[in-house]
Design an enzyme around this catalytic site. Structure first.
Site, PDB file in Angstrom:
ATOM      1  N   LYS A   9     -29.521 -15.843  35.154  1.00  0.00           N
ATOM      2  CA  LYS A   9     -29.593 -14.949  36.161  1.00  0.00           C
ATOM      3  C   LYS A   9     -28.440 -15.174  37.198  1.00  0.00           C
ATOM      4  CE  LYS A   9     -34.108 -12.965  35.107  1.00  0.00           C
ATOM      5  NZ  LYS A   9     -35.516 -12.829  35.684  1.00  0.00           N
ATOM      6  N   TYR A  49     -34.546  -3.762  30.110  1.00  0.00           N
ATOM      7  CA  TYR A  49     -35.950  -3.894  30.715  1.00  0.00           C
ATOM      8  C   TYR A  49     -36.616  -2.597  30.616  1.00  0.00           C
ATOM      9  CZ  TYR A  49     -34.127  -8.242  33.039  1.00  0.00           C
ATOM     10  OH  TYR A  49     -34.019  -9.554  33.364  1.00  0.00           O
ATOM     11  N   ASN A 112     -35.571 -15.678  39.982  1.00  0.00           N
ATOM     12  CA  ASN A 112     -36.151 -16.621  39.435  1.00  0.00           C
ATOM     13  C   ASN A 112     -35.471 -17.236  38.319  1.00  0.00           C
ATOM     14  OD1 ASN A 112     -36.297 -14.546  37.349  1.00  0.00           O
ATOM     15  ND2 ASN A 112     -38.483 -14.535  37.340  1.00  0.00           N
ATOM     16  N   HIS A 115     -33.918 -15.888  32.398  1.00  0.00           N
ATOM     17  CA  HIS A 115     -34.482 -14.719  31.537  1.00  0.00           C
ATOM     18  C   HIS A 115     -34.815 -15.587  29.978  1.00  0.00           C
ATOM     19  CE1 HIS A 115     -35.480 -11.289  28.955  1.00  0.00           C
ATOM     20  NE2 HIS A 115     -34.791 -11.834  28.026  1.00  0.00           N
ATOM     21  N   GLU A 126     -32.454  -8.542  21.783  1.00  0.00           N
ATOM     22  CA  GLU A 126     -31.633  -8.885  23.048  1.00  0.00           C
ATOM     23  C   GLU A 126     -30.225  -9.388  22.455  1.00  0.00           C
ATOM     24  OE1 GLU A 126     -35.324  -9.787  25.737  1.00  0.00           O
ATOM     25  OE2 GLU A 126     -34.203 -11.359  25.381  1.00  0.00           O
TER      26      GLU A 126
HETATM   27  P1  CMP Z   1     -38.431 -11.706  34.201  1.00  0.00           P
HETATM   28  O1  CMP Z   1     -39.983 -12.265  33.916  1.00  0.00           O
HETATM   29  O2  CMP Z   1     -37.424 -12.575  33.437  1.00  0.00           O
HETATM   30  O3  CMP Z   1     -38.090 -10.179  33.743  1.00  0.00           O
HETATM   31  C1  CMP Z   1     -38.488  -9.112  34.726  1.00  0.00           C
HETATM   32  C2  CMP Z   1     -37.940  -9.653  35.954  1.00  0.00           C
HETATM   33  O4  CMP Z   1     -38.241  -8.700  37.085  1.00  0.00           O
HETATM   34  C3  CMP Z   1     -38.540 -10.670  36.587  1.00  0.00           C
HETATM   35  O5  CMP Z   1     -38.059 -12.006  35.516  1.00  0.00           O
HETATM   36  C4  CMP Z   1     -37.977 -10.904  37.934  1.00  0.00           C
HETATM   37  O6  CMP Z   1     -36.699 -11.389  38.000  1.00  0.00           O
HETATM   38  C5  CMP Z   1     -38.254  -9.153  38.333  1.00  0.00           C
HETATM   39  N1  CMP Z   1     -39.289  -8.992  39.011  1.00  0.00           N
HETATM   40  C6  CMP Z   1     -40.573  -9.075  38.481  1.00  0.00           C
HETATM   41  N2  CMP Z   1     -41.605  -8.793  39.154  1.00  0.00           N
HETATM   42  C7  CMP Z   1     -40.908  -8.399  40.395  1.00  0.00           C
HETATM   43  C8  CMP Z   1     -41.040  -7.812  41.743  1.00  0.00           C
HETATM   44  N3  CMP Z   1     -42.473  -7.595  42.171  1.00  0.00           N
HETATM   45  N4  CMP Z   1     -40.522  -7.744  42.599  1.00  0.00           N
HETATM   46  C9  CMP Z   1     -39.051  -7.587  42.140  1.00  0.00           C
HETATM   47  N5  CMP Z   1     -38.560  -8.479  41.065  1.00  0.00           N
HETATM   48  C10 CMP Z   1     -39.334  -8.734  40.064  1.00  0.00           C
END
Ligand code: CMP
Length: 154
Positions: A9, A49, A112, A115, A126
């Protein structure tokens, strides 16, 4: 063999973690069959998403994913999707297990770093969204016989 999609990311690109993250999958024995830097757009993110479209963080998630380029990769291996999901750790970086990508390098829920496809079926969807057939290289990996047993390779 099964394929799975990994995105480094925008925060992973900004934090200069492309090499460190990619190295983990290479060292594991996964087989890299596609890799590119790209910018994500609204149309792709809306499909990608779709399961988060009703969540309060959806607008922030989209704007984060468009903020800088990402690295998109396609990795191949037996049970590739499950293996990579285990290697990246849970969403909340600060609580992710040590030894996982997020556990070792991330603190945030949103930022984080990475992905990975949830399943083989998600990976197929995807991969179709971001890679053309020409961008996928089914090259022969010569050390496969040292990574898997003969039985596993059948
Ligand atoms: P991922 O689980 O890869 O896919 C969905 C993404 O949304 C997640 O990683 C985070 O980058 C983002 N995400 C998930 N929960 C939250 C949250 N509560 N607030 C902001 N971003 C979020």
């Amino acid at each position: 063999m099964e394929k799975t999609v990994v995105l480094i990311k925008p925060d992973g690109v900004q934090r200069a973690l492309i090499g460190k993250i990619t190295e983990r999958f290479e060292q594991k024995g996964l087989h890299l069959v596609a890799m590119k830097m790209m910018a994500l757009d609204d149309a792709t993110l809306d499909v990608w998403y779709a399961h988060h479209s009703d969540k309060p963080f959806f607008p922030a998630l989209k704007s984060y994913m468009k903020s800088y380029p990402i690295i998109a990769m396609l990795w191949e291996g037996i049970d590739a999707a499950e293996t990579v999901r285990t290697m990246i750790g849970i969403t909340l970086g600060r609580k992710a297990a040590p030894g996982t990508v997020r556990g070792d390098f991330a603190m945030s829920q949103q930022y984080n770093l990475i992905h990975a496809s949830e399943s083989k079926e998600a990976a197929e969807k995807e991969a179709g969204l971001i890679f053309s057939d020409k961008e996928i290289f089914p090259w022969k990996k010569l050390d496969l016989t040292q990574i898997y047993s003969e039985e596993e390779l059948q």
